[in-house]
Design an enzyme around this catalytic site. Structure first.
Site, PDB file in Angstrom:
ATOM      1  N   SER A  93       0.821  -1.207   0.000  1.00 32.69           N
ATOM      2  CA  SER A  93       0.000   0.000   0.000  1.00 32.69           C
ATOM      3  C   SER A  93       0.859   1.262   0.000  1.00 32.69           C
ATOM      4  O   SER A  93       1.594   1.510  -0.945  1.00 32.69           O
ATOM      5  CB  SER A  93      -0.958  -0.026   1.191  1.00 32.69           C
ATOM      6  N   ASP A 253      -5.997   2.260  -3.229  1.00 36.32           N
ATOM      7  CA  ASP A 253      -7.175   1.924  -2.424  1.00 36.32           C
ATOM      8  C   ASP A 253      -7.558   3.075  -1.500  1.00 36.32           C
ATOM      9  O   ASP A 253      -8.623   3.052  -0.883  1.00 36.32           O
ATOM     10  CB  ASP A 253      -6.986   0.624  -1.644  1.00 36.32           C
TER      11      ASP A 253
END
Length: 539
Positions: A93, A253
């Site tokens: 991430s 995300d």
């Protein structure tokens, strides 16, 4: 990433994948029919780790839908759309470039929770010895079980287009939107999301839209860091007379939103502020299409460390609010259960700029969120308003919810344990604090030990975990403060929010001033950074 059992490397990927396969063989009777989805971001070794993962499954006769360089939310979308038994996304991430990770989804399209996490861990420990053919990834290029359907990406945009309510006016908005992918994989998806919502093209931050695992232009590849991570985006926006910035993190995300104020300064919305705007917008759009709905079967969710603004809106408007533990693995699974019972889930969010608009993906999705955010901004602009002015309207209506969230860095686990032990025993053995400076504490909830004195039996309702630290204090004046450790970084985080009752007429500045005083007391009395040698967050 590096050598050793506690690091991400070829061996630990093989061990993890072997254990996951064995667990799925036990629990998914149609695994060899339904298969799994595997994808990765553009970090160092992500491609290699994805191939190793696919190899383990292919060698056992399991179909693998293999993708590369996709946003994380594309994996749970594919799991749900294809009806697969699970999915694996190789990504770290927004972590530093040295990191990587392995994210697992179950067949409901949500991240794994108990009992699957414990079951997988047990199977990993039982399959630590690499199998003879686990190292050779040639099968990825030769197996007929390896599949990469080309139409799935288009299917994703067809689905998120259902979140679009003003397609015709989007085309004509005078707003110009600047976009950064933060050196990640979001740009191509962001471009197509804008096309799906009928917007004119984004203005890209050219130095940041192509994937680059070195993240050369930012100290931290995390748009949650605010202006320090958005300098190039602001420069690009200023050059092109753009007033709204949309920023994804490297695996796309998460979404950060910034807006240029009349003064020329940039306002970077916090996750809680953006969550308030999304919550208002999702309810407004739902009511437009369902004017007769009472909201009885409609739900919004947020994690326990996030703002309670959705709870305030729900109490006023009549829909339902659900609070979960921190992380979208909880919100995704709760959303799935609600949907299975015929309920409508409009929105879920966490303060760490994670947003789930609708249920196309049962996880945070920075791609669909950026398109929805753009439409919301464009619609407001058509009414002579901005995101900032609408946020004020929300607070004027539902009460000011002022937050102050940050963190300290601590690399020494015994120090962290000592700090939280001290808090739990401030009033003698097992005696939680009843005050913090001049402020009285009404309730204490400890999701590490399971204690919650707001409940009749002093037992917490939310799930507990002894492997992480998390204590929440509710003060007599209504302020809520949570201290917790990060699950992926060496951080001790604190989250505070002061919710003002709109009927009492407390203004924004008064609420903020009171919260600032309380945060200072919490840091001095509970965290004690000088005593524990904690490193403060730097901009």
């Amino acid at each position: 990433m590096g050598a050793g059992n506690s690091m991400m490397n070829d061996l630990t990927i093989i061990q993890t994948s072997q254990g996951l396969l064995r667990y799925m063989e036990k629990t998914c009777p149609k695994l060899k029919e339904k298969g799994v989805v595997v994808s990765c971001d553009a970090r160092h070794n992500s491609d290699r780790f994805a191939d190793l993962t696919a190899t383990i499954f292919l060698n056992s006769g399991v179909p693998v839908y293999l993708f590369k360089c996709t946003p994380t939310p594309f994996v749970p979308f594919c799991v749900s759309t294809l009806g697969c038994d699970g999915g694996i996304m190789v990504t770290a991430s927004h972590n530093p470039k040295e990191d990587n990770g392995y994210k697992v989804y179950w067949n409901n399209g949500a991240q794994i929770i108990s009992p699957h996490d414990e079951g997988i861990a047990k199977c990993i420990c039982e399959n630590l010895q690499p199998w003879p053919d686990s190292w050779n990834t040639d099968i990825v290029h030769s197996s007929s079980l390896r599949k990469t359907p080309k139409d799935l990406k288009n299917d994703y945009f067809v689905q998120i287009k259902k979140l679009c309510y003003h397609s015709s006016s989007n085309q004509n908005t005078p707003l110009r939107f600047t976009y950064t992918a933060m050196h990640g994989v979001g740009y191509d998806f962001a471009v197509q999301a804008f096309e799906a919502f009928n917007f004119k093209p984004l203005i890209p931050v050219k130095k940041q839209v192509d994937p680059d695992p070195e993240f050369p232009t930012v100290k931290f590849p995390n748009p949650e860091e605010g202006k320090s991570a958005l300098d190039l985006a602001m420069s690009t926006a200023n050059e092109h007379n753009s007033t709204v910035i949309l920023a994804n993190d490297p695996d796309a995300d998460r979404l950060a939103v910034a807006e240029k104020l009349p003064s020329g300064d940039w306002k970077v919305f916090s996750g809680n502020e953006t969550g308030a705007l999304f919550g208002w917008w999702c309810w407004t759009c739902y009511k437009r299409d369902h004017p007769e709905s009472s909201g009885e079967d409609v739900y919004m969710l947020a994690s326990t460390v996030s703002s309670k603004i959705l709870q305030s809106i729900a109490a006023r408007e009549g829909f339902n609010f659900v609070e979960t533990l921190t992380g979208f693995k909880w919100m995704g699974n709760v959303s799935h259960d609600l949907m299975e019972n015929g309920k409508t889930v409009l929105f879920a969010f966490e303060e760490a700029i994670g947003f789930m608009c609708g249920t196309v993906v049962l996880d945070k999705d920075g791609i669909s969120a950026l398109a929805v955010a753009a439409e919301m901004a464009a619609h407001l602009a058509g009414k002579g308003m901005t995101l900032a002015t609408q946020l004020e309207e929300i607070y004027n209506t539902y009460g000011y919810h002022t937050s102050c969230n940050s963190y300290f860095i601590c690399h020494h686990q015994p120090t962290i344990e000592s700090l939280f032990h001290s808090i739990r025993n401030m009033n003698g053995p097992g005696g939680y604090p009843t005050t913090c400076g001049p402020y009285s504490i009404k309730y204490t909830r400890d999701l590490t030990t399971g204690y919650d004195n707001q409940q009749p039996d002093n037992k917490a309702i939310l799930p507990t975990s002894k492997s992480s630290q998390m204590i929440t204090f509710t003060f007599e004046n209504g302020c809520v403060a949570t201290l917790r450790t990060s699950g992926t970084e060496p951080k001790i985080k604190y989250y505070t929010e002061f919710c003002a009752d709109p009927s009492k007429g407390l203004g924004k500045e008064a609420v903020k001033a009171e919260l600032d005083k309380m945060v200072a007391c919490i840091i001095d009395s509970f965290l004690q950074p000088e005593k524990y040698n904690l490193i403060a967050r730097t901009e």
